[in-house]
Structure formats: C-alpha cells, structure tokens
Design a protein around this motif. Structure first.
Motif, PDB file in Angstrom:
ATOM      1  N   MET A   1       0.853  -1.180   0.000  1.00 25.31           N
ATOM      2  CA  MET A   1       0.000   0.000   0.000  1.00 25.31           C
ATOM      3  C   MET A   1       0.893   1.236   0.000  1.00 25.31           C
ATOM      4  O   MET A   1       2.066   1.177   0.381  1.00 25.31           O
ATOM      5  CB  MET A   1      -0.916   0.009   1.228  1.00 25.31           C
ATOM      6  CG  MET A   1      -0.190   0.044   2.555  1.00 25.31           C
ATOM      7  SD  MET A   1      -1.294   0.087   3.975  1.00 25.31           S
ATOM      8  CE  MET A   1      -1.946   1.748   3.842  1.00 25.31           C
TER       9      MET A   1
ATOM     10  N   GLN B   1      -4.853   0.123  -1.149  1.00 27.79           N
ATOM     11  CA  GLN B   1      -5.233   0.269   0.259  1.00 27.79           C
ATOM     12  C   GLN B   1      -6.147  -0.863   0.700  1.00 27.79           C
ATOM     13  O   GLN B   1      -6.326  -1.077   1.903  1.00 27.79           O
ATOM     14  CB  GLN B   1      -5.940   1.610   0.474  1.00 27.79           C
ATOM     15  CG  GLN B   1      -5.180   2.827  -0.023  1.00 27.79           C
ATOM     16  CD  GLN B   1      -3.831   2.983   0.658  1.00 27.79           C
ATOM     17  OE1 GLN B   1      -2.802   2.919   0.004  1.00 27.79           O
ATOM     18  NE2 GLN B   1      -3.859   3.163   1.958  1.00 27.79           N
TER      19      GLN B   1
ATOM     20  N   ALA C   1      -4.723  -3.570   3.284  1.00 29.27           N
ATOM     21  CA  ALA C   1      -4.248  -3.186   4.617  1.00 29.27           C
ATOM     22  C   ALA C   1      -4.716  -4.114   5.730  1.00 29.27           C
ATOM     23  O   ALA C   1      -3.928  -4.459   6.625  1.00 29.27           O
ATOM     24  CB  ALA C   1      -4.662  -1.739   4.913  1.00 29.27           C
TER      25      ALA C   1
END
Length: 828
Positions: A218, A387, A390
């Motif tokens: 990310m 993202q 995550a």
C-alpha cells in the motif's frame, strides 16, 4: 461439435428471447467457449502424435512462437482491462462490495475449476499459438512409460482439476496466519515446523528448488514512513495520513528540514502482506499490524521475534512473475518496519524461466502466460499495490483472499510446466542421467532443480534485446545480470552460454519432444562435462565420474555412428513410448517377446543383434521398460533361462529402477545365489577384519617393546659413558654389575626384570639422556650422590655377586622420573 452447439444455442435464444440473447452474447464474449479437461488431454495427445509422425519442422527449439496483435494494451486485444470490463458488464451489482470484489466474484462464479475458458473474439489458435495449453501438452507427455516420474500423476491430476480461479480454492487450501506483533513466538515456531514439513512433502513429490511468493503493498506518505522508521519504542503506533495535504502543516524533524518539500509530497510503497506456499493445499499469510480506528489507519510497529526471521531465512528461493520489485521492497523497506534484514538475495524471476524454455512470444504479460500455459484467464483484478490489502488476512473479503491464493497456485503450476519443458528437452532420458550420477531419480531431480535455480537466479530479460530476437539463441542472449548500479549489463553471462551449449539440437515439447533414444543418450553424455562446469556445492562429487569407454558403451549399447543419424526422421510408435530406436541404426535391436521366450531360442535372438548379450538385452530393456517384469517372471519360472541371464539380471533391474523409480520383479533362484555369495563375502570380510585387528594388536605390542628397549638402551649408554669418564678408581672389569639390565621379552609380554606387567611404562615417551663427554670426576661424584639421595639406588663401582643378587631392580622409567634432569643439579 462445440461450434455446432454454440450456433444451435444462438438460434434458439434469438428465436425465443431476443433480450436474453443479447445478455447471453455479452456473457459469452466474456466467458468464451469452454474446453473440458478430457477434451484438452485428447487434443494434446493428438498434437504430440501429429508432431512426431511428420519430419521435424524448422525451429524445433521454439516452445511458444510469436503471434502479434493478440495480447497487449488496447481495447481490441486481450489484457487485464478488457477481461475486467467484460466481467463488470455481466456482474451482479452489489453496493456493499467494491468494484474489484464484484469483478472477482463474477470471474470466479463463471469460471470452471478444470476447464479451459477462452475468449470468443479470437480463434483458439490465436489465443494459444500451440493450439493446446502447455500444461495439457505436459500432461500428455508424462503419460509416456519411459519418461521422468515427476511430477507424479496424482499431483498432475490435482493441478488439472484446479487450474481455474474458483471459490473452491478457499476450502482446499489451509492458510496459517502470522501478524507481526500479535502472533506469539511459540505459534510462529509451530508454523515454522509445519512449513518445513509441507516443503519436505512438496520436494519429495516434485523438486522445484523454489517457493512461490506473493506480496501486496500500500502507499503511504514519505512523512509517515519516516515516522515509522524513526520510532524507537518497543511498540509504536503511528497514524497514517491519507494525503500529502494532511502533512503539509506538520512540523518536521530537524534531520528532515533539508528535504522538507520531498518529505511532505512524496509517497512510498510498503509491504502489508507476504504470502508463500504452493497454493494447492497450504499457504502462510504474513501481515503487518495495521489497525483502523474511527476511520483512521494506524501502523503498529513492533519488532518481529527471532522465530519469524528464522522462518523466512530458512525458506528456499522465491519465485513469481516480475518478482524483482517485490524483493527489492522487502530488502530495503522491511528493516524500517520492525523486521531484521531478510536473506532474500536469491530469487528466480519466472520471466527468466519462460524465456529459457523457448518462449518467443513478444508479450510475456501475466494474461498471455496464463492463457497460453493453462488456458484460463488470470485473476489479478485488484492491483497488488492498493489500500484494500491493509487489513489482516482473516479480515479480507473472500474475493481478495481468492486472488492471493490463486496467485500462489498459478505460480506453482506455471513453474512446474516450464521446469518440465526444459527438463524433457535437455535431459529427456532418466536412465542415463541416473547412471552418470549413480543415483535414483529423486537425487537426480534434486540436482536438476538446483541447477535450474543456480542458472536462472539473478538474471532478467532485457526487453530491448528480446524485442529484436527472432531465434531462441537471440532470446537467450537477452538474459542479463544486474550491474553494481542496478542496471542490466549488456554482456551475456557465462551461465547463459552453458545453457546455449546444452540446448544444441534439442526439440521442445510443443514440437513433439525428443524422438530417438541413442541420439539423446549420447548428447547427455557429451553435456555431462558442461554441467560439471557449473558446480553446485552439494552435487560436486556426482560429477567426478569420467566419461570412460564403459560409460560410452552403456550409453550407446555398443551401437556406432549414432551422432550421424538424422534426428528429424518421423516417428512411428503406439504412443506409449517417448524415446524409440532410430530406424537407421547400424545394428538391429533385439526382437524379443518375453511372454514366449525359451532358453533354446535366446542365443539365436542375441546373435541377430550382432552384439554381446549384455548390450543387446540392456538396449531391449531400455526400449521396453514395461516388459522387463514379464521377462523376469519368465526367468523365475525357468531355471535354465535364469541361469543363462544371470549376468544381465542386476543391470536389467537397475534400468527398470532408474526409469520407473520402483523395484523390478525378483528371480528367486538368482536372488538365492546373490544372497549366498554376499553372505560368503561378508563372512570373508569379517574374518579378514579379525585378522587385521590381531595384526594391529601385535604391531602395537611390538612397537611398545621397541620403545621400552630404546629407553633402557639409552640408559645403558649413559651409564657406560660415565664409567669411561671415571677411569681409575673403580673396577671396570665388573662394570656390568651396576649397569641397567637389558629388556627381557617373554610370552606374557615384554617387561623389565623385577617389574610387573601392571606397572610397565609402555606409554611413557622416551627421555633422551644428556651427553657426558667431558664431565670431570667431581661432577660425576655429585651426580652419583644425587642419585643416592633421591632413592635411585646406590651405584657401587664394584659390588660383589651376593650384593648384586639382593639389590632390588627398579625400572628406568621411575628412576628418571625421580631423578629429573642433570641440568637441575648444582655446580661444584
């Protein structure tokens, strides 16, 4: 037949439901036409038989030829974007899921685990230049009875039934999760042992020498990364900002003031998931501790325990397509995130293996490799830097879990296909390879896997050179090493030159593979020294064998002028054998029916081969592996036949074992003779060992006697020299009375008179007496007084016989130990 079904379905839908027809056509363009597993293997068998039944075409060393205009960027070509767009058009909308999850769900729901799914806007020949996926060509080839036994049929069947990206993968694969800072060290140690057991099982079934790796990442701001790197607390919780505007007003550390603009505006990629495993039945998911609190993300930095570092550092080299960037990220970024520096300098880029195997298609994208190799679309919908990765593995949606596990499975299967393709091209005959290495198949396969890793590790494809390549040699010369500055060098590495040398006159699997046994065996023997030039530490001793006349005799089976034969002649066989005899061999091959063999007819059959029985029968055994057991059973039922064939019994069984990796049938009468002869040899060796032990004991006793005699001789010499120096003042006619006694040998063992065997000083090192050449009489008197003072015994110049008889004899060893050195005596 498939085309007729498609046209019939089109007609019915268009006649009854025009709207449904349009929906069907949209879905059909995405799903494409399906080819069942059984049809794929049948097509592969037909392809191999057709390729081998015609004279060898030009460019037999090319595995995948180029087909321009099929794969690449563009709306009309096959790529990840067009696949995702087609899936999105037919996907069921779900506002609770992201767009990527919806696309993955559509692909996995419409795909098949075991079937090939090809797009319909291109012909099958355009999508797959070979006409059949390489995986199915490998399956058809491994059905031959005389090829390598790895990968085993159960594993090949398992890979064939699970090639497609379906949600069944989530149930088939056991995933062990590690979260840095949360998973206790004891559990990590348990996972370590579990991983070693899994790798050992995979290695026993199919040695690859590498382990598939999948990493996700990310983006975070450079300011956040520096904050994580500068954190010194055992557990530090750093807030992650979503944009560079959020950090524009935050004060910087003094050390960052000089690069304030870069720190506030730059982004950096950090790993958040590390997955490794075969993707078929096991995997390990490593996650960094990233929490989400009230809509904000926090990176919890914790020093990883040593058990985790030990786990990663004990793994084999990693492999994946385009793995270089992931390895660089792990090597440079992870130390700032709480991990020790990892030993990941050895890794293999799957792109390098593909080019080495004969890939000349100008597009080497994951989409092109997936369709050409497996016949299914890839499942990399979500970018590996997002993202969405995550959360921890258990917290991910099932669509993202499927993409990760499918990536591991895809890498494992593709690596297997190209490993087999190269192996069957360079070393197609397991018998001669195992004969040269003096080993069974597993050891030889271990060597092959390590040779592949040693050859390809650290090499990358230079796209500018590969784009201009029109032959396999030019494609191989595009493999370059990395220089000190990180750029690819222009020089061809020595490892690549060795590969070019061993690939001379080879035929790839897509062109039917190698054809003739004797030609390939002689080529492997010639390449033996080339392999030895790339030493691998654990296999150095395996290449000490010199290519002697005996080796050549076995490799050629006493045939001659083998290298002059035309290797491109068409093959006529029943499809069960891989390597057959050349139709133009100078000497005929034995024509033997083992089910009807009679001892009376065997000499005539051997005579027709115009060679000795050993070479003729071993050649027949190598060409008819499955008939060896039938012949041995005939020998077991016929004593005269067994007696006639006793010289080739063990060599024939070794041929069978080296090819099939199983033991052949046993002939009881010959086994009894072998066991009896071995027992006689064992008894003879045991008796010889006992005789040697007795001789060693006698030599040790003789050495001990010689040492004792030398010590006493030195003392007598010392005494006589002193008597000579005294001169007048003693009766020299009877000097022997006080002289040390000679060593006496007896049947109970050598010992000094008056000394028990228990107190013999056999192990004491001899002590050299000091030379007394010019000693004065006064010095000698002092020396004799000292002898008497320490209990050495009084030295009487002229003792009578009765005194001599009553004087106790003391060993020289104890005397010297009590007296010490003459250098310690005081001067007069």
């Amino acid at each position: 037949m498939i085309l007729s079904q498609i046209l019939y379905t089109d007609h019915i839908l268009f006649s009854i439901y025009p709207v449904l027809y349009l929906t069907y056509r949209i879905m059909y363009n995405f799903i494409g036409f399906r080819i069942t597993n059984d049809n794929l293997i049948q097509d592969a068998r037909v392809l191999l038989r057709r390729q081998r039944s015609t004279p060898a075409p030009i460019n037999t060393d090319i595995l995948v030829p180029d087909r321009p205009g099929i794969y690449g960027p563009g709306a009309s070509q096959i790529n990840r974007q067009t696949i995702c767009r087609a899936a999105r058009d037919v996907a069921v909308k779900d506002h609770q899921k992201s767009n990527a999850e919806v696309i993955i769900n559509a692909i996995a729901s419409q795909a098949s685990a075991s079937e090939a799914v090809l797009p319909t806007n291109r012909t099958r020949k355009e999508v797959i230049p070979c006409g059949v996926p390489l995986f199915d060509i490998m399956r058809a080839h491994l059905e031959k009875e005389d090829t390598w036994t790895s990968p085993p049929p159960p594993l090949v069947r398992d890979m064939a039934e699970r090639r497609g990206p379906t949600f069944q993968t989530l149930e088939d694969v056991r995933v062990r999760q590690i979260i840095i800072g949360i998973t206790p060290p004891e559990e990590i140690a348990d996972i370590h042992e579990w991983v070693k057991d899994k790798i050992r099982l995979d290695h026993g079934a199919q040695p690859l020498g590498v382990l598939p790796l999948c990493t996700t990442s990310m983006r975070i701001t450079l300011y956040d990364f520096l904050s994580i790197a500068d954190a010194k607390e055992p557990v530090a919780k750093i807030a992650l900002h979503g944009s560079t505007e959020e950090v524009s007003s935050i004060p910087l550390q003094p050390c960052h003031q000089d690069h304030a603009e870069t720190v506030r505006s730059a982004w950096i990629r950090i790993p958040v998931k590390i997955l490794f495993g075969n993707g078929l039945d096991w995997a390990v998911a490593v996650s960094f501790n990233i929490t989400d609190e009230d809509g904000s993300q926090f990176f919890v930095k914790t020093l990883a325990p040593p058990q985790f570092t030990a786990l990663l550092n004990c793994l084999p080299p990693f492999v994946n397509l385009g793995i270089k960037e992931d390895i660089n990220m792990l090597d440079t970024v992870t130390p700032s995130l709480g991990l020790e520096k990892l030993k990941v300098n050895r890794f293999v880029d799957l792109d390098t293996i593909i080019v080495m195997a004969g890939w000349l298609h100008k597009t080497r994208s994951r989409t092109a490799v997936s369709y050409i190799t497996l016949g299914v679309p890839p499942l990399r919908v979500v970018p590996m830097c997002s993202q969405l990765w995550a959360p921890s593995y258990d917290s991910l949606p099932r669509e993202l879990k499927l993409q990760l596990l499918t990536d591991l499975k895809w890498t494992f299967i593709v690596m297997t296909v190209f490993n087999v393709a190269l192996r069957e091209e360079i070393v197609p005959d397991p018998d001669i390879v195992c004969f040269l290495l003096n080993s069974r198949q597993l050891h030889a396969l271990n060597w092959w896997a390590q040779w592949m890793v040693h050859t390809s590790a650290g090499l990358f494809v230079k796209d500018t050179l590969f784009g201009l390549a029109n032959s396999r040699e030019e494609a191989l010369r595009s493999l370059c090493a990395v220089g000190v500055d990180g750029n690819l060098l222009n020089d061809t590495p020595h490892r690549v030159l060795v590969v070019l040398a061993v690939l001379q006159n080879c035929t790839t699997l897509s062109k039917g593979g190698a054809r003739f046994l004797h030609i390939e065996r002689e080529r492997i023997v010639a390449n033996h020294q080339l392999f030895a030039r790339q030493p691998i530490s654990q296999f150095i001793d395996d290449f000490d064998r010199q290519i002697s006349d005996e080796v050549l005799l076995y490799a050629r089976f006493d045939q001659y002028a083998v290298s002059r034969l035309d290797r491109g002649v068409r093959v006529v066989d029943d499809g069960s054998r891989f390597l057959i005899d050349h139709p133009c061999l100078r000497l005929p091959v034995l024509q033997l029916d083992p089910s009807r063999i009679m001892v009376q007819s065997l000499p005539e059959i051997v005579r027709r081969a115009k060679r000795s029985m050993t070479e003729g029968m071993l050649e027949w055994a190598r060409l008819n592996v499955r008939k060896v057991n039938i012949f041995l059973r005939a020998c077991d039922q016929s004593g005269p036949l067994a007696k006639r064939c006793k010289a080739i019994y063990e060599p024939m069984r070794m041929v069978f074992a080296r090819i099939t990796d199983h033991q052949a049938e046993r002939v009881r009468s010959l086994e009894e003779k072998i066991d009896r002869r071995m027992q006689e040899e064992l008894n003879a060796e045991v008796a010889h060992g006992i005789a040697l032990e007795n001789r060693i004991a006698a030599l040790k006793q003789e050495l001990c006697d010689a040492e004792n005699e030398r010590v006493l001789s030195a003392e007598r010499e010392y005494y006589i020299r002193n008597v000579q120096d005294i001169g007048e003042g003693m009766d020299r006619s009877d000097w022997r009375g006080a002289a040390p006694r000679r060593y006496k040998f007896s049947s109970a063992g050598p010992r000094h008179r008056g000394e028990s065997p228990e107190t013999r000083a056999c192990s004491q090192a001899p002590i050299a007496a000091p030379e007394v050449s010019t000693a004065s009489r006064s010095e000698l008197n002092v020396w004799m007084d000292a002898r008497e003072a320490v209990g050495f015994g009084q030295v009487n110049p002229a003792p009578n016989k009765r005194e001599r008889a009553s004087t106790a004899e003391v060993s020289f060893a104890s005397d010297v130990g009590s007296l010490g050195s003459c250098d310690d005596l005081p001067n007069e």
